[in-house]
Design a protein around this motif. Structure first.
Motif, mmCIF file in Angstrom:
data_model
loop_
_atom_site.group_PDB
_atom_site.id
_atom_site.type_symbol
_atom_site.label_atom_id
_atom_site.label_comp_id
_atom_site.label_asym_id
_atom_site.label_seq_id
_atom_site.Cartn_x
_atom_site.Cartn_y
_atom_site.Cartn_z
ATOM 1 N N ALA A 79 -55.116 43.563 -59.393
ATOM 2 C CA ALA A 79 -55.585 44.419 -58.308
ATOM 3 C C ALA A 79 -55.843 43.610 -57.036
ATOM 4 N N ILE A 80 -56.385 42.411 -57.199
ATOM 5 C CA ILE A 80 -56.651 41.556 -56.031
ATOM 6 C C ILE A 80 -55.347 41.176 -55.331
ATOM 7 N N GLY A 134 -47.165 47.948 -58.211
ATOM 8 C CA GLY A 134 -48.524 47.824 -58.725
ATOM 9 C C GLY A 134 -48.723 48.568 -60.031
ATOM 10 N N GLY A 153 -52.640 42.845 -55.400
ATOM 11 C CA GLY A 153 -52.150 44.057 -54.760
ATOM 12 C C GLY A 153 -52.864 44.339 -53.456
ATOM 13 N N ALA A 154 -54.190 44.119 -53.432
ATOM 14 C CA ALA A 154 -54.971 44.347 -52.215
ATOM 15 C C ALA A 154 -54.551 43.394 -51.105
ATOM 16 N N LEU A 155 -54.065 42.216 -51.484
ATOM 17 C CA LEU A 155 -53.618 41.231 -50.498
ATOM 18 C C LEU A 155 -52.222 41.533 -49.951
ATOM 19 N N GLY A 156 -51.600 42.576 -50.470
ATOM 20 C CA GLY A 156 -50.296 42.977 -49.965
ATOM 21 C C GLY A 156 -49.123 42.204 -50.527
ATOM 22 N N SER A 177 -55.329 51.538 -47.638
ATOM 23 C CA SER A 177 -55.457 50.103 -47.898
ATOM 24 C C SER A 177 -55.871 49.800 -49.335
ATOM 25 N N LEU A 178 -56.466 50.790 -50.009
ATOM 26 C CA LEU A 178 -56.927 50.586 -51.383
ATOM 27 C C LEU A 178 -56.018 51.259 -52.414
ATOM 28 N N PRO A 212 -54.284 48.610 -55.138
ATOM 29 C CA PRO A 212 -55.183 48.133 -56.195
ATOM 30 C C PRO A 212 -55.737 49.250 -57.065
ATOM 31 N N MET A 213 -55.939 50.446 -56.493
ATOM 32 C CA MET A 213 -56.432 51.554 -57.296
ATOM 33 C C MET A 213 -55.416 51.961 -58.356
#
Length: 437
Positions: free
Chosen positions: A425-426, A376, A428-431, A327-328, A331-332
């Motif tokens: 990154a945010i 990303g 990306g974390a939201l998909g 899941s990370l 963003p990573m």
């Protein structure tokens, strides 16, 4: 010296270079070069010739060529005249001017032109417009940079062409087109969100004309200014038309486009400007080419190259694949690409370096959306381009001729790069980077 030791030395050396350089008013690049020499030659055993080869000749030459041409436009008042015309045209709605530059930057990149093309054409003008409309030069530079993200990952562009070469050598070769199109739409989405956030943060709607004399219709350009403006338009045509026509299926212009490097074209046009005596040649070279900025960019790039040679970058990538939750993962990789791109060319160094890690990550973590990871990486590599160590930020500093403003822009540009990277990154974390695959 181990890769972890190289990473620690790199981070310490970078912090020392920035702190000492700003505190004692030294050139950061000079200190970074010394640190790179110590770590590279005496720490990991590089030859001196290999160390010197890390000097980023391509990007430095590009900046010199661009600034040389636009130095004439600054020196003879052409850019000021263009600014006056734009401000007069939008005098009733000055808050729209940044958006005009935002979308023009995106359209230039959508033709497949060099990522430096929008900066070369628009940055000198937007900085002047900001000063004339009571807007922050940082705001203007960011609107041009994030606007270029609209077309930065167009599948027929230079950056995507490099990425395609990596993908076609990987296990994802059959999906290369789909991966690139997903990257394009994801990056365009990031550009729009970034543009809105930037406009809101800097309150762009509060733009106003600070010099009331600008409201009156400006005088026509004189002969030298018309000639200089013609050279700028020729630059735009040469960078955009062959690339666009080539992508539409005109082989001859496609071949021509590959031979029209923006730095060399700017050098040719600067030579024409010199022959036409469009400005004082000595003043253009000494005042309008940012030698201090070039030294800074070169030294820091050399330091990053040493860290890469010492295995620090590979170590970080391997650690991510082994330890980061699915899941990370996106963003990573966004943040890793953004960090690397602060000091290295995004499309030619960062993207291919990290793309090769994705197949292994996807194999070890089946829950990872590798379409989103690829996107990303490309977005992260673009997000931090406003850093003063990258091409976008360097050109921003190079095009600010007021010393007091330029000196105050260094740290804010670093902050802007960090903020855009976190925003990327945010998202990306939201998909949001895997929606178009």
């Amino acid at each position: 010296m181990s890769a972890s030791a190289v990473l620690i030395c790199f981070l310490v050396g970078l912090v020392i270079s920035i702190f000492v350089g700003n505190k004692l008013n030294f050139n950061i690049g000079l200190i970074a070069t010394v640190v790179a020499y110590i770590i590279g030659v005496f720490g990991i055993g590089m030859s001196t010739s290999s160390l010197i080869a890390l000097w980023p000749a391509k990007i430095l030459f590009t900046i010199i060529g661009i600034c040389w041409l636009f130095g004439y436009a600054n020196e003879n008042g052409t850019l000021r005249q263009i600014t006056l015309m734009l401000v007069h045209r939008f005098r009733r709605f000055p808050g729209l001017i940044p958006w005009v530059f935002f979308f023009i930057a995106g359209l230039i990149c959508m033709t497949g032109a060099s990522p430096y093309a929008p900066n070369a054409v628009l940055m000198p003008i937007i900085i002047s417009v900001c000063l004339a409309t009571n807007l922050s030069p940082l705001f203007g530079s960011m609107m041009v940079n994030v606007g270029s993200y609209l077309g930065a990952q167009v599948p027929w562009g230079q950056g995507a062409s490099i990425a395609r070469g990596v993908l076609e050598e990987s296990v994802h070769a059959a999906e290369a087109d789909a991966i690139l199109w997903n990257g394009f739409w994801s990056c365009a989405l990031f550009a729009l969100v970034s543009g809105v956030v930037t406009f809101l943060v800097f309150r762009g709607w509060k733009a106003k004309i600070t010099n009331m004399d600008i409201i009156t219709k400006p005088e026509p350009m004189n002969t030298k200014q018309k000639q200089t403006f013609a050279l700028i338009l020729l630059l735009v045509v040469l960078m955009v038309v062959p690339s666009l026509a080539g992508n539409l299926g005109v082989p001859a212009l496609a071949a021509l486009s590959r031979k029209l490097d923006i730095s060399l074209v700017c050098m040719v046009l600067a030579t024409v400007a010199a022959i036409l005596h469009l400005g004082d040649d000595k003043v253009v070279v000494t005042r309008h080419i940012p030698w201090n900025t070039l030294m800074m960019l070169g030294g820091v790039s050399m330091l990053v190259g040493v860290a890469s040679e010492g295995g620090a970058v590979d170590m970080i990538g391997n650690w991510i694949g082994d330890n980061v939750a699915a899941s990370l993962m996106v963003p990573m990789f966004v943040l890793l690409a953004a960090f690397m791109s602060v000091f290295s060319p995004g499309s030619s160094v960062v993207t291919p370096t990290l793309f090769v890690l994705v197949p292994a990550v996807a194999a070890t973590s089946v829950d990872v959306n590798y379409f989103a990871v690829y996107a990303g990486i490309a977005i992260g590599a673009n997000a931090s381009a406003v850093s003063p160590f990258s091409g976008g930020g360097s050109l921003t500093l190079a095009n600010i001729k007021q010393d007091e403003i330029r000196e105050k822009m260094f740290l804010p540009l670093i902050g802007a790069a960090v903020a855009l990277s976190i925003l990327a990154a945010i998202l990306g974390a939201l998909g949001l980077y895997g929606l178009f695959g």
